[in-house]
Structure formats: C-alpha cells, structure tokens
Scaffold this motif. Structure first.
Motif, PDB file in Angstrom:
ATOM      1  N   ALA A 306       0.822  -1.212   0.000  1.00 50.88           N
ATOM      2  CA  ALA A 306       0.000   0.000   0.000  1.00 50.88           C
ATOM      3  C   ALA A 306       0.855   1.261   0.000  1.00 50.88           C
ATOM      4  CB  ALA A 306      -0.922   0.012   1.213  1.00 50.88           C
ATOM      5  N   ASN A 307       2.196   1.089  -0.090  1.00 53.72           N
ATOM      6  CA  ASN A 307       3.151   2.195  -0.041  1.00 53.72           C
ATOM      7  C   ASN A 307       3.161   2.856   1.331  1.00 53.72           C
ATOM      8  OD1 ASN A 307       5.224   3.697  -1.170  1.00 53.72           O
ATOM      9  ND2 ASN A 307       3.869   5.290  -1.958  1.00 53.72           N
ATOM     10  N   ALA A 308       2.963   2.052   2.360  1.00 57.32           N
ATOM     11  CA  ALA A 308       3.157   2.516   3.730  1.00 57.32           C
ATOM     12  C   ALA A 308       4.641   2.433   4.020  1.00 57.32           C
ATOM     13  CB  ALA A 308       2.353   1.659   4.700  1.00 57.32           C
ATOM     14  N   ILE A 309       5.217   3.528   4.482  1.00 58.41           N
ATOM     15  CA  ILE A 309       6.669   3.701   4.474  1.00 58.41           C
ATOM     16  C   ILE A 309       7.240   3.806   5.881  1.00 58.41           C
ATOM     17  CG2 ILE A 309       8.534   5.232   3.699  1.00 58.41           C
ATOM     18  CD1 ILE A 309       6.494   6.205   1.528  1.00 58.41           C
ATOM     19  N   GLY A 310       8.351   3.109   6.075  1.00 60.47           N
ATOM     20  CA  GLY A 310       9.186   3.326   7.240  1.00 60.47           C
ATOM     21  C   GLY A 310       8.664   2.729   8.526  1.00 60.47           C
ATOM     22  N   ALA A 311       9.314   3.108   9.620  1.00 61.21           N
ATOM     23  CA  ALA A 311       9.014   2.526  10.926  1.00 61.21           C
ATOM     24  C   ALA A 311       7.576   2.780  11.359  1.00 61.21           C
ATOM     25  CB  ALA A 311       9.976   3.088  11.971  1.00 61.21           C
ATOM     26  N   MET A 312       7.044   3.947  11.036  1.00 59.97           N
ATOM     27  CA  MET A 312       5.674   4.271  11.431  1.00 59.97           C
ATOM     28  C   MET A 312       4.649   3.840  10.386  1.00 59.97           C
ATOM     29  SD  MET A 312       6.439   5.455  14.359  1.00 59.97           S
ATOM     30  CE  MET A 312       4.805   5.846  14.953  1.00 59.97           C
ATOM     31  N   GLN A 313       5.110   3.302   9.243  1.00 56.97           N
ATOM     32  CA  GLN A 313       4.239   2.760   8.195  1.00 56.97           C
ATOM     33  C   GLN A 313       3.129   3.737   7.799  1.00 56.97           C
ATOM     34  OE1 GLN A 313       4.263  -0.834   6.484  1.00 56.97           O
ATOM     35  NE2 GLN A 313       6.106   0.412   6.654  1.00 56.97           N
ATOM     36  N   LEU A 314       3.539   4.837   7.205  1.00 62.32           N
ATOM     37  CA  LEU A 314       2.607   5.877   6.782  1.00 62.32           C
ATOM     38  C   LEU A 314       2.566   5.946   5.268  1.00 62.32           C
ATOM     39  CD1 LEU A 314       3.762   8.625   9.277  1.00 62.32           C
ATOM     40  CD2 LEU A 314       1.717   7.219   9.474  1.00 62.32           C
ATOM     41  N   VAL A 315       1.350   6.002   4.691  1.00 63.19           N
ATOM     42  CA  VAL A 315       1.213   6.212   3.254  1.00 63.19           C
ATOM     43  C   VAL A 315       1.425   7.701   2.974  1.00 63.19           C
ATOM     44  CG1 VAL A 315      -0.352   4.259   2.935  1.00 63.19           C
ATOM     45  CG2 VAL A 315      -1.310   6.507   3.463  1.00 63.19           C
ATOM     46  N   PRO A 316       1.758   8.058   1.735  1.00 64.30           N
ATOM     47  CA  PRO A 316       2.046   9.469   1.438  1.00 64.30           C
ATOM     48  C   PRO A 316       0.926  10.430   1.799  1.00 64.30           C
ATOM     49  CG  PRO A 316       2.893   8.094  -0.319  1.00 64.30           C
ATOM     50  CD  PRO A 316       2.120   7.182   0.597  1.00 64.30           C
ATOM     51  N   SER A 317      -0.323  10.015   1.629  1.00 61.29           N
ATOM     52  CA  SER A 317      -1.419  10.921   1.989  1.00 61.29           C
ATOM     53  C   SER A 317      -1.431  11.197   3.487  1.00 61.29           C
ATOM     54  CB  SER A 317      -2.760  10.340   1.543  1.00 61.29           C
ATOM     55  OG  SER A 317      -2.933   9.031   2.045  1.00 61.29           O
ATOM     56  N   SER A 318      -1.067  10.197   4.292  1.00 65.83           N
ATOM     57  CA  SER A 318      -0.944  10.420   5.731  1.00 65.83           C
ATOM     58  C   SER A 318       0.242  11.327   6.037  1.00 65.83           C
ATOM     59  CB  SER A 318      -0.773   9.083   6.458  1.00 65.83           C
ATOM     60  OG  SER A 318      -1.919   8.283   6.306  1.00 65.83           O
ATOM     61  N   GLY A 319       1.307  11.169   5.231  1.00 65.65           N
ATOM     62  CA  GLY A 319       2.446  12.059   5.391  1.00 65.65           C
ATOM     63  C   GLY A 319       2.078  13.508   5.124  1.00 65.65           C
ATOM     64  N   GLN A 320       1.191  13.733   4.142  1.00 63.06           N
ATOM     65  CA  GLN A 320       0.743  15.098   3.861  1.00 63.06           C
ATOM     66  C   GLN A 320      -0.088  15.646   5.014  1.00 63.06           C
ATOM     67  OE1 GLN A 320       1.527  17.169   1.126  1.00 63.06           O
ATOM     68  NE2 GLN A 320       0.669  18.554   2.666  1.00 63.06           N
ATOM     69  N   TRP A 321      -0.937  14.794   5.585  1.00 66.04           N
ATOM     70  CA  TRP A 321      -1.731  15.198   6.739  1.00 66.04           C
ATOM     71  C   TRP A 321      -0.805  15.569   7.901  1.00 66.04           C
ATOM     72  CZ3 TRP A 321      -4.464  11.402  10.561  1.00 66.04           C
ATOM     73  CH2 TRP A 321      -5.193  12.140  11.505  1.00 66.04           C
ATOM     74  N   ALA A 322       0.196  14.734   8.149  1.00 67.35           N
ATOM     75  CA  ALA A 322       1.136  15.021   9.227  1.00 67.35           C
ATOM     76  C   ALA A 322       1.905  16.309   8.952  1.00 67.35           C
ATOM     77  CB  ALA A 322       2.093  13.848   9.394  1.00 67.35           C
ATOM     78  N   SER A 323       2.251  16.547   7.692  1.00 64.29           N
ATOM     79  CA  SER A 323       2.939  17.793   7.338  1.00 64.29           C
ATOM     80  C   SER A 323       2.081  18.999   7.684  1.00 64.29           C
ATOM     81  CB  SER A 323       3.281  17.798   5.842  1.00 64.29           C
ATOM     82  OG  SER A 323       4.193  16.768   5.514  1.00 64.29           O
ATOM     83  N   ASP A 324       0.783  18.900   7.395  1.00 62.85           N
ATOM     84  CA  ASP A 324      -0.140  19.986   7.749  1.00 62.85           C
ATOM     85  C   ASP A 324      -0.218  20.173   9.264  1.00 62.85           C
ATOM     86  OD1 ASP A 324      -0.655  20.280   5.045  1.00 62.85           O
ATOM     87  OD2 ASP A 324      -2.485  19.067   5.092  1.00 62.85           O
ATOM     88  N   LEU A 325      -0.148  19.070  10.004  1.00 60.67           N
ATOM     89  CA  LEU A 325      -0.251  19.140  11.458  1.00 60.67           C
ATOM     90  C   LEU A 325       0.960  19.854  12.071  1.00 60.67           C
ATOM     91  CD1 LEU A 325      -1.578  15.544  12.302  1.00 60.67           C
ATOM     92  CD2 LEU A 325      -2.857  17.691  12.477  1.00 60.67           C
TER      93      LEU A 325
END
Length: 394
Positions: A306-325
């Motif tokens: 699903a392209n969940a990445i790294g130790a926290m297993q986040l997909v890019p869309s979640s990465g964008q949400w976290a960036s906004d946070l």
C-alpha cells in the motif's frame, strides 16, 4: 497507516498496516542516501596562514608561471644523492636514448644536462610543464614525439555535446525513478536538470525538465530498455488476497529500492529516535513505541504494497496530513521525519478521539471509518496488540 476517511484495510500478521490508496503523491528519497547521488558537497574551508608584508630588500625576483612550476620541482624534495648530477657537470655531446629519473632530478635539469630544450623533452615524453616526474621513471631523450590522439568519433562527440531538454508534466502516482525509467533518462541526469536530489518530493501537475542529448535520433521515450527481462519487484502487488493499484505498487517499489540503497538507523537507533520525538511532542513514548513495533518492528526500511513507508508505516497521503499538522513538509523516507509524522498523527488521534482504544483504531483503520463503521474484527486485534506492546514499553 490510513488517513481519516479511507476504507477498511487488510491486516498482516502480526497486523502490519495495509491501506489501499488509488492515487498517491510520490515520496522521493530522503537525505539518507545514497550515495544519493544528487546533493552538492560544501566546499572545504581554506584557512589562510600568516603572510609577511615586509618589503623585499634584495630586489624583485623572477616570476615563474604557475603552470611551469612542476617542471622545476625535484623528483623528490631532497638534496641529490651520491651519483646524481654534480653542479657544473659538463654537458654530454651525444645524449643517450633515455634517462632514468633519480632523486633530485627535474625536467629542466635533465634537459640542461644533455643540452636539450625543456619543451622538446616534455613533448617527447607526452608531458606538460605541470607534470611531476618521480624516481625510477624513464624519460626519453631521442626519437619522435608521440602521435596526437585521434579525434573522438562522431558518436562520442555527440555524447559530449551539451544536452537539450524537453518537459514532462508529473501525473498522480509518478515517481522520479518511474519517470526516468519510462523516458530512458538516467535518474542522475533528471535530478541535475531540475536541481533536485534524492530527498526531493515531486507533486502532480508540476513540470520537470527532461534532458535529451543533442543529435539524439529519437526521443528518450522511444528508447528500448537494454534488457526486456522482467525485474522482480521488491514489493509485491498484493497482500492477503487484495491487489493494489499499479501506481501505488510502483511508488512502493521505488521507495523500497531507495531505502535499501540508503544508510538507515538500526532498529535500536530508530526506537530511540521515536522515543525522543514522542517526548518532544508531548506524546507518551510507550504508546508511540507500541505503534512502531506493531507496524514495522522499528524497521525504517519497511514498505508495504500500500506504499506505507518506514518505521511508522505511513502512506504518502498520511504524510501530507502530518505535514499539515506540524506546519512543514515531511519526508517519510527520512527517519526523523517519519517518526515526527507518526507521532503527530498519534497526538492528533488521541486529542480528537473519545478514548485511547478509538485513537489506536483510527491509526489502523482510519478515523472516519471507525466513526462510521465501528471497529472491524482485525482492527480489534490490532488495538489489543498495540495496548500489549504499550504495557511492555511502559
């Protein structure tokens, strides 16, 4: 990790994150790399020593061009050894065919010894005034200079010519690696043409310059790859019976390939990074560690279909949400950004959920899906596992 509003995801054993995402923005390589081939190295700082400003009272010395200094440098910075040419030694009328360099020799001294011109000796041996000779080296004194190198072939000349460029508009799901492979343009050339590095993130709708060699007979997109053998993917396209979209799997494979090639923290080091990040961001470190252990076992190289990445297993869309946070762009392939993104989402879920179980479920199933459908059976197992890990790390 699923963003709020995603549908149900299928769990791996021991319950890793698997989230289906039809169209994802690309995440390119982090500052780890590689060997990355594409970042600039800061120039070394030159420290200037003290320089005397006292006037020269002995008269102006002769100035030697810098390019000719090497011809005056002895083969070894030492007093000529016994057997070397003595000062005032008479010139030989008939020079030998060769001269073996001894300690203390210079091109100028050798030429003078045999009554030859320095330029002639240099040309005869294919040397330049900046070439430094060394003891044991054989210097030719007679004969014809070597023939000049033949001019490069037309194909080599074309390769050396400056590149032209065309443009490519980034589409959803595109990656830098995928674009370079599709257009048969070396990834390093693509990065250089756009002033990018392997840590850069690209976005759909933006335009990239695509370098094309001058004189190329056909566009880069029509070049046939060197091998038609299918490359075994690093990340499969399906998991637990679910097949993921082609663009998603392509991004997952690129990210896995880049992480495999890059230095990443060990599991113990990643655990410490997550602990420090959680403390700094006001999140219970035991809870953050529980998520990371359940998702990846603290492996920053983990990438799911699903392209969940790294130790926290986040997909890019979640990465964008976290960036906004957090108010800045996070690169999920960077271990520190990956930890920051995961902890930021955990903090947001804890603050906006009715209890901790619901917050944990939101990380796995998606907050919107939990609110709409409740906890699925596999989500309940995930919550129980994370809570057990939390007790271990507390």
């Amino acid at each position: 990790m699923s963003t709020p509003g995603t549908n149900r995801s299928t769990a791996a054993k021991p319950l890793p994150l698997v989230a289906a995402t039809a169209v994802l923005p690309v995440v390119a390589l982090s500052s780890l790399a590689l060997a990355a081939p594409a970042s600039a190295t800061a120039p070394a700082v030159q420290r200037q020593g003290a320089i005397s400003t006292a006037p020269d009272r002995t008269g102006q010395a002769a100035v030697v061009p810098a390019a000719e200094i090497a011809a005056l440098v002895p083969a070894r910075l030492a007093v000529p050894q016994q057997g070397g040419p003595a000062r005032g030694e008479s010139l030989q009328a008939d020079p030998p065919a060769t001269h073996t360099v001894r300690a203390g020799d210079t091109v100028t001294a050798i030429a003078a010894k045999y009554g030859l011109g320095v330029a002639d000796v240099l040309a005869l041996n294919g040397l330049t005034p900046s070439t430094i000779i060394r003891p044991g080296q054989v210097i030719r004194l007679l004969g014809a200079p070597p023939a000049p190198a033949s001019p490069p072939s037309s194909s080599a000349s074309a390769a050396m010519q400056p590149s032209q460029s065309t443009t490519y508009t980034i589409r959803p799901g595109d990656t830098l690696y995928g674009i370079s492979a599709r257009l048969s343009v070396p990834l390093g050339d693509l990065l250089a043409a756009n002033s990018l590095s392997l840590t850069s993130v690209i976005y759909a709708g933006r335009t990239l310059k695509v370098p094309v060699p001058v004189g190329s007979a056909e566009p880069a997109s029509s070049v046939t790859p060197a091998s038609s053998e299918p490359v075994k993917p690093l990340v499969a396209d399906s998991f637990m019976g679910y097949k993921y979209p082609t663009a998603t799997v392509a991004s997952a494979n690129e990210n896995k390939r880049l992480l495999n090639a890059a230095p990443v923290p060990s599991r113990a080091e990643m655990k410490q990074i997550i602990t420090d990040t959680a403390r700094r961001m006001g999140v219970d470190p035991a809870l953050a560690l529980a998520f990371a252990y359940q998702e990846s076992g603290f492996s920053q190289r983990a990438v799911s279909p699903a392209n969940a990445i790294g130790a926290m297993q986040l997909v890019p869309s979640s990465g964008q949400w976290a960036s906004d946070l957090v108010g800045r762009t996070l690169n999920l392939l960077d271990p520190y950004d990956n930890a920051t993104a995961g902890v930021a989402i955990i903090r947001a879920l804890v603050r906006t959920s009715k209890d901790e179980d619901t917050a944990i479920a939101g990380y796995y199933q998606g907050q919107y899906s939990v609110a709409k459908h409740g906890l699925y059976d596999d989500t309940k197992q995930y919550v129980a596992a994370v809570k057990a890990h939390k007790a271990t790390f507390s």
